[in-house]
Design a protein around this motif. Structure first.
Motif, PDB file in Angstrom:
ATOM      1  N   UNK A  84      17.050 -30.239 -48.317  1.00 16.13           N
ATOM      2  CA  UNK A  84      16.118 -29.157 -48.058  1.00 16.13           C
ATOM      3  C   UNK A  84      15.358 -28.783 -49.327  1.00 16.13           C
ATOM      4  N   UNK A  85      14.046 -28.625 -49.194  1.00 16.03           N
ATOM      5  CA  UNK A  85      13.238 -28.150 -50.306  1.00 16.03           C
ATOM      6  C   UNK A  85      12.919 -26.686 -50.039  1.00 16.03           C
ATOM      7  N   UNK A  86      13.424 -25.820 -50.878  1.00 13.71           N
ATOM      8  CA  UNK A  86      13.188 -24.395 -50.730  1.00 13.71           C
ATOM      9  C   UNK A  86      11.892 -24.056 -51.466  1.00 13.71           C
ATOM     10  N   UNK A  87      10.941 -23.457 -50.749  1.00 13.98           N
ATOM     11  CA  UNK A  87       9.681 -23.025 -51.344  1.00 13.98           C
ATOM     12  C   UNK A  87       9.622 -21.516 -51.240  1.00 13.98           C
ATOM     13  N   UNK A  92      13.390 -15.214 -54.604  1.00 15.26           N
ATOM     14  CA  UNK A  92      11.933 -15.185 -54.578  1.00 15.26           C
ATOM     15  C   UNK A  92      11.485 -14.491 -55.862  1.00 15.26           C
ATOM     16  N   UNK A  93      10.628 -15.114 -56.660  1.00 13.57           N
ATOM     17  CA  UNK A  93      10.292 -14.567 -57.967  1.00 13.57           C
ATOM     18  C   UNK A  93       9.413 -13.319 -57.939  1.00 13.57           C
ATOM     19  N   UNK A 107      12.657 -23.541 -59.883  1.00 14.06           N
ATOM     20  CA  UNK A 107      12.729 -24.737 -59.039  1.00 14.06           C
ATOM     21  C   UNK A 107      11.337 -25.319 -58.792  1.00 14.06           C
ATOM     22  N   UNK A 108      11.313 -26.527 -58.260  1.00 10.67           N
ATOM     23  CA  UNK A 108      10.047 -27.173 -57.903  1.00 10.67           C
ATOM     24  C   UNK A 108       9.312 -26.392 -56.822  1.00 10.67           C
ATOM     25  N   UNK A 109      10.045 -25.610 -56.038  1.00 14.94           N
ATOM     26  CA  UNK A 109       9.450 -24.813 -54.975  1.00 14.94           C
ATOM     27  C   UNK A 109       9.067 -23.411 -55.418  1.00 14.94           C
ATOM     28  N   UNK A 110       8.953 -23.209 -56.730  1.00 14.44           N
ATOM     29  CA  UNK A 110       8.561 -21.920 -57.295  1.00 14.44           C
ATOM     30  C   UNK A 110       9.525 -20.791 -56.948  1.00 14.44           C
ATOM     31  N   UNK A 111      10.805 -21.058 -57.104  1.00 12.07           N
ATOM     32  CA  UNK A 111      11.847 -20.054 -56.916  1.00 12.07           C
ATOM     33  C   UNK A 111      12.561 -19.834 -58.236  1.00 12.07           C
ATOM     34  N   UNK A 112      13.105 -18.654 -58.424  1.00 13.48           N
ATOM     35  CA  UNK A 112      14.058 -18.459 -59.500  1.00 13.48           C
ATOM     36  C   UNK A 112      15.365 -19.036 -58.982  1.00 13.48           C
TER      37      UNK A 112
END
Length: 78
Positions: A16-19, A73-74, A51-56
């Motif tokens: 899963x990729x978390x975005x 979520x940042x 992360x690659x999905x722009x998450x902290x």
């Protein structure tokens, strides 16, 4: 496995990729604020990254030795 912080973390499967967001980084909370929200100081070790999905993203080890991976979520901290 993921953090037991209610409503503040998300566990993912290996595929899963978390975005989290496409918001500009100027709107993101600081690493210090994310660490406080994640309660990083309660773990024996907590590594922070984006992360690659722009998450902290946090990788942590709790005191019994359990491994935790959590995404915040940042912007919102959800």
């Amino acid at each position: 496995m993921f953090s037991a912080v209610p409503g503040a973390a998300h566990a993912s499967t290996p595929n899963e990729k978390v975005v989290c967001t496409q918001a500009p980084r100027t709107e993101w909370m600081t690493e210090a604020a994310a660490r406080k929200l994640f309660k990083a100081d309660t773990y024996s070790l907590a590594k922070f990254t984006v992360s690659k999905g722009n998450c902290h993203e946090f990788y942590a080890v709790d005191h019994p030795g359990g491994v935790i991976e959590a995404y915040l979520h940042p912007v919102t901290g959800a």
